[in-house]
Scaffold this motif. Structure first.
Motif, PDB file in Angstrom:
ATOM      1  N   GLY A  95       4.058  13.297 -18.013  1.00 28.46           N
ATOM      2  CA  GLY A  95       4.301  12.542 -19.236  1.00 28.46           C
ATOM      3  C   GLY A  95       4.561  11.071 -18.989  1.00 28.46           C
ATOM      4  O   GLY A  95       4.769  10.304 -19.934  1.00 28.46           O
ATOM      5  N   GLY A  96       4.555  10.639 -17.708  1.00 32.61           N
ATOM      6  CA  GLY A  96       4.706   9.220 -17.411  1.00 32.61           C
ATOM      7  C   GLY A  96       3.528   8.423 -17.938  1.00 32.61           C
ATOM      8  O   GLY A  96       2.439   8.968 -18.145  1.00 32.61           O
ATOM      9  N   VAL A  97       3.730   7.141 -18.151  1.00 35.24           N
ATOM     10  CA  VAL A  97       2.714   6.310 -18.792  1.00 35.24           C
ATOM     11  C   VAL A  97       1.779   5.685 -17.765  1.00 35.24           C
ATOM     12  O   VAL A  97       2.187   4.837 -16.963  1.00 35.24           O
ATOM     13  CB  VAL A  97       3.369   5.216 -19.659  1.00 35.24           C
ATOM     14  CG1 VAL A  97       2.293   4.378 -20.350  1.00 35.24           C
ATOM     15  CG2 VAL A  97       4.289   5.838 -20.705  1.00 35.24           C
ATOM     16  N   VAL A  98       0.524   6.107 -17.796  1.00 41.01           N
ATOM     17  CA  VAL A  98      -0.517   5.505 -16.965  1.00 41.01           C
ATOM     18  C   VAL A  98      -0.829   4.101 -17.471  1.00 41.01           C
ATOM     19  O   VAL A  98      -1.035   3.170 -16.706  1.00 41.01           O
ATOM     20  CB  VAL A  98      -1.794   6.371 -16.985  1.00 41.01           C
ATOM     21  CG1 VAL A  98      -2.918   5.712 -16.206  1.00 41.01           C
ATOM     22  CG2 VAL A  98      -1.499   7.767 -16.447  1.00 41.01           C
ATOM     23  N   TYR A 229       8.623  -6.027 -27.200  1.00 39.56           N
ATOM     24  CA  TYR A 229       7.395  -5.310 -26.880  1.00 39.56           C
ATOM     25  C   TYR A 229       7.388  -4.957 -25.388  1.00 39.56           C
ATOM     26  O   TYR A 229       7.641  -5.817 -24.546  1.00 39.56           O
ATOM     27  CB  TYR A 229       6.166  -6.166 -27.193  1.00 39.56           C
ATOM     28  CG  TYR A 229       5.917  -6.437 -28.657  1.00 39.56           C
ATOM     29  CD1 TYR A 229       6.451  -5.640 -29.656  1.00 39.56           C
ATOM     30  CD2 TYR A 229       5.125  -7.523 -29.049  1.00 39.56           C
ATOM     31  CE1 TYR A 229       6.207  -5.899 -30.989  1.00 39.56           C
ATOM     32  CE2 TYR A 229       4.871  -7.778 -30.384  1.00 39.56           C
ATOM     33  CZ  TYR A 229       5.410  -6.974 -31.355  1.00 39.56           C
ATOM     34  OH  TYR A 229       5.165  -7.226 -32.679  1.00 39.56           O
ATOM     35  N   PRO A 230       7.059  -3.731 -25.035  1.00 39.75           N
ATOM     36  CA  PRO A 230       7.084  -3.338 -23.625  1.00 39.75           C
ATOM     37  C   PRO A 230       5.903  -3.888 -22.838  1.00 39.75           C
ATOM     38  O   PRO A 230       4.812  -4.078 -23.391  1.00 39.75           O
ATOM     39  CB  PRO A 230       7.034  -1.811 -23.687  1.00 39.75           C
ATOM     40  CG  PRO A 230       6.290  -1.520 -24.963  1.00 39.75           C
ATOM     41  CD  PRO A 230       6.711  -2.601 -25.926  1.00 39.75           C
ATOM     42  N   LEU A 231       6.119  -4.120 -21.566  1.00 45.13           N
ATOM     43  CA  LEU A 231       5.069  -4.515 -20.639  1.00 45.13           C
ATOM     44  C   LEU A 231       4.897  -3.395 -19.629  1.00 45.13           C
ATOM     45  O   LEU A 231       5.864  -2.976 -18.976  1.00 45.13           O
ATOM     46  CB  LEU A 231       5.437  -5.810 -19.921  1.00 45.13           C
ATOM     47  CG  LEU A 231       4.451  -6.284 -18.846  1.00 45.13           C
ATOM     48  CD1 LEU A 231       3.106  -6.655 -19.467  1.00 45.13           C
ATOM     49  CD2 LEU A 231       5.027  -7.484 -18.081  1.00 45.13           C
ATOM     50  N   HIS A 232       3.656  -2.913 -19.500  1.00 43.25           N
ATOM     51  CA  HIS A 232       3.432  -1.833 -18.541  1.00 43.25           C
ATOM     52  C   HIS A 232       3.675  -2.343 -17.127  1.00 43.25           C
ATOM     53  O   HIS A 232       3.297  -3.454 -16.762  1.00 43.25           O
ATOM     54  CB  HIS A 232       2.010  -1.277 -18.645  1.00 43.25           C
ATOM     55  CG  HIS A 232       1.848  -0.007 -17.863  1.00 43.25           C
ATOM     56  ND1 HIS A 232       1.540  -0.004 -16.514  1.00 43.25           N
ATOM     57  CD2 HIS A 232       2.008   1.286 -18.216  1.00 43.25           C
ATOM     58  CE1 HIS A 232       1.501   1.235 -16.083  1.00 43.25           C
ATOM     59  NE2 HIS A 232       1.780   2.055 -17.093  1.00 43.25           N
ATOM     60  N   LEU A 238       4.528   5.056 -14.779  1.00 47.99           N
ATOM     61  CA  LEU A 238       4.442   6.482 -14.484  1.00 47.99           C
ATOM     62  C   LEU A 238       5.837   7.109 -14.348  1.00 47.99           C
ATOM     63  O   LEU A 238       6.003   8.314 -14.500  1.00 47.99           O
ATOM     64  CB  LEU A 238       3.648   6.707 -13.197  1.00 47.99           C
ATOM     65  CG  LEU A 238       2.131   6.637 -13.330  1.00 47.99           C
ATOM     66  CD1 LEU A 238       1.459   6.606 -11.969  1.00 47.99           C
ATOM     67  CD2 LEU A 238       1.600   7.820 -14.160  1.00 47.99           C
ATOM     68  N   GLU A 239       6.849   6.276 -14.088  1.00 53.40           N
ATOM     69  CA  GLU A 239       8.219   6.769 -13.974  1.00 53.40           C
ATOM     70  C   GLU A 239       9.003   6.604 -15.269  1.00 53.40           C
ATOM     71  O   GLU A 239      10.145   7.072 -15.376  1.00 53.40           O
ATOM     72  CB  GLU A 239       8.955   6.012 -12.857  1.00 53.40           C
ATOM     73  CG  GLU A 239       8.493   6.373 -11.451  1.00 53.40           C
ATOM     74  CD  GLU A 239       7.106   5.835 -11.123  1.00 53.40           C
ATOM     75  OE1 GLU A 239       6.857   4.660 -11.448  1.00 53.40           O
ATOM     76  OE2 GLU A 239       6.287   6.585 -10.570  1.00 53.40           O
ATOM     77  N   ILE A 240       8.424   5.925 -16.253  1.00 56.16           N
ATOM     78  CA  ILE A 240       9.120   5.677 -17.526  1.00 56.16           C
ATOM     79  C   ILE A 240       8.271   6.254 -18.654  1.00 56.16           C
ATOM     80  O   ILE A 240       7.198   5.727 -18.974  1.00 56.16           O
ATOM     81  CB  ILE A 240       9.367   4.174 -17.764  1.00 56.16           C
ATOM     82  CG1 ILE A 240      10.125   3.569 -16.577  1.00 56.16           C
ATOM     83  CG2 ILE A 240      10.147   3.964 -19.060  1.00 56.16           C
ATOM     84  CD1 ILE A 240      10.252   2.050 -16.645  1.00 56.16           C
ATOM     85  N   SER A 241       8.734   7.308 -19.267  1.00 52.78           N
ATOM     86  CA  SER A 241       7.960   8.006 -20.300  1.00 52.78           C
ATOM     87  C   SER A 241       8.100   7.332 -21.655  1.00 52.78           C
ATOM     88  O   SER A 241       9.008   6.510 -21.868  1.00 52.78           O
ATOM     89  CB  SER A 241       8.446   9.459 -20.405  1.00 52.78           C
ATOM     90  OG  SER A 241       9.706   9.499 -21.069  1.00 52.78           O
ATOM     91  N   PRO A 242       7.235   7.677 -22.621  1.00 57.17           N
ATOM     92  CA  PRO A 242       7.383   7.146 -23.979  1.00 57.17           C
ATOM     93  C   PRO A 242       8.716   7.522 -24.616  1.00 57.17           C
ATOM     94  O   PRO A 242       9.250   6.764 -25.431  1.00 57.17           O
ATOM     95  CB  PRO A 242       6.215   7.797 -24.734  1.00 57.17           C
ATOM     96  CG  PRO A 242       5.222   8.147 -23.696  1.00 57.17           C
ATOM     97  CD  PRO A 242       6.015   8.488 -22.471  1.00 57.17           C
ATOM     98  N   VAL A 243       9.251   8.687 -24.260  1.00 53.66           N
ATOM     99  CA  VAL A 243      10.546   9.102 -24.813  1.00 53.66           C
ATOM    100  C   VAL A 243      11.642   8.179 -24.303  1.00 53.66           C
ATOM    101  O   VAL A 243      12.505   7.722 -25.065  1.00 53.66           O
ATOM    102  CB  VAL A 243      10.842  10.571 -24.453  1.00 53.66           C
ATOM    103  CG1 VAL A 243      12.202  10.998 -25.024  1.00 53.66           C
ATOM    104  CG2 VAL A 243       9.748  11.487 -24.983  1.00 53.66           C
TER     105      VAL A 243
END
Length: 357
Positions: A95-98, A229-232, A238-243
């Motif tokens: 569920g981490g963010v690619v 606003y988030p910056l990838h 990958l270690e920080i999920s949308p939740v």
């Protein structure tokens, strides 16, 4: 070797200071302006950013939109052709963010994606590996340039170029010259122009001639941080999920399928162990990423992004904080800024009020 935008020579002529970003050599700020003046131009007038480093990918073929919808988090079924949508590409197992990206819905059989520069190849790879027969995923990273015109005067300038500007937020119009989308990363009225790679120079020149201030990645970062606003790579990863990043609004929770669905539903049900929060300093100091945050002398997390807010004239930050600490908006914490603990207050972003919609 770093890649360059199609208008690199224009940036050099304007005395740009360059920085490496996502594998590209991009302007950080310009001579005679600097981050403060560029930031202020966007908040009060109009600025233009060359964001051609952003990725571009096409997904075409019968059922292309349904395929994308089964992979990315947001629900393309919520929008109609001619609309764009913020969405996330998550790892199916964790569920981490690619990556976070914008999806342009052209038709049920045609979706245009704008990922982040450093993650384009990985997003394309994952989509290609999952694509059913008849659906084609193509990396078009250097086929198109993107210019972002942002600020209260942006619609006026877009009309001066003979382009449409009567858009609803997150909608787009394709013309012979460009795709004009009512999107941006600043919190102001703004448009992103997707252009053929070789047409970027003439459009850039026309915008500068119309009095739009060239702006670099430095101002882009202060503007987006003021909006929360988030910056990838910092606030999403990958270690920080949308939740954890509190971007669950970009997840179609009722969809039957998307990458990371099971992991994210489980995390949502259990409650995340950490959560992205806003911090504003009560005194002097400029926070940056990866600075420890303390509450009552106990470490409770760390900053992910931080800057000086040119609009508020204070230090601001986003931070991942342990939910077990029980912190609420209004509570005071301390940020360790280069060995000195500085008081900050928890707040709900954005840090400034704008009329983005």
């Amino acid at each position: 070797m770093l890649l360059r935008s199609p208008i690199h020579d224009r940036h050099e002529a304007l005395g740009a200071k360059f920085a490496s970003f996502g594998g590209w050599e991009m302007p950080l700020e310009y001579a005679g302006g600097g981050v403060l003046k560029e930031h202020t131009a966007v908040r009060t007038d109009a600025g233009v950013f060359d964001v051609s480093h952003l990725g571009k990918a096409t997904v075409t073929g019968p059922g292309a939109a349904d395929f994308v919808n089964s992979c990315l988090t947001n629900d393309l079924g919520r929008i109609a052709p001619g609309a764009a949508q913020y969405t996330l590409c998550c790892d199916d197992a964790t569920g981490g963010v690619v990556d976070d990206l914008i999806a342009y819905l052209n038709s049920p059989d045609d979706v245009f994606l704008v990922p982040n520069a450093a993650n384009t190849a990985e997003v394309v790879r994952r989509l290609t590996a999952a694509a059913p027969a008849g659906v084609t995923v193509r990396d078009a990273h250097q086929a198109y340039a993107i210019l972002a015109v942002q600020g209260p005067r942006s619609a006026e300038v877009i009309r001066q170029l003979g382009l449409p500007a009567e858009h609803n937020y997150m909608s787009f119009t394709a013309t012979e010259d460009a795709v004009v989308c009512r999107t941006g990363y600043t919190g102001e009225l703004g448009f992103e122009l997707v252009l053929p790679w070789d047409d970027a120079a003439k459009t850039w020149d026309a915008l500068v001639a119309a009095g739009v201030r060239p702006c670099g990645l430095g101002a882009r970062d202060t503007l987006r941080t003021e909006m929360g606003y988030p910056l990838h790579g910092q606030d999403l990863s990958l270690e920080i999920s949308p939740v954890q990043a509190r971007t669950g609004w970009a997840v179609g929770w009722s969809k039957p399928a998307f990458w990371g669905r099971d992991a994210l539903l489980a995390e949502k049900a259990a409650g995340p162990r950490r959560s992205l929060r806003g911090l504003e300093l009560t005194g002097r100091g400029v926070p940056r990423g990866h600075m420890p945050v303390y509450a009552g002398g106990t470490a409770v997390g760390e900053t992910t992004s931080g800057t000086f807010s040119p609009t508020r004239k204070i230090g601001i930050a986003l931070a991942l904080l342990d939910t077990s600490a029980g912190l609420a908006d209004g509570d005071l914490v301390e940020i360790d800024i280069r060995g000195r603990r500085t008081e900050a207050r928890l707040v709900k972003p954005p840090f400034v009020q704008t009329s983005v919609r």
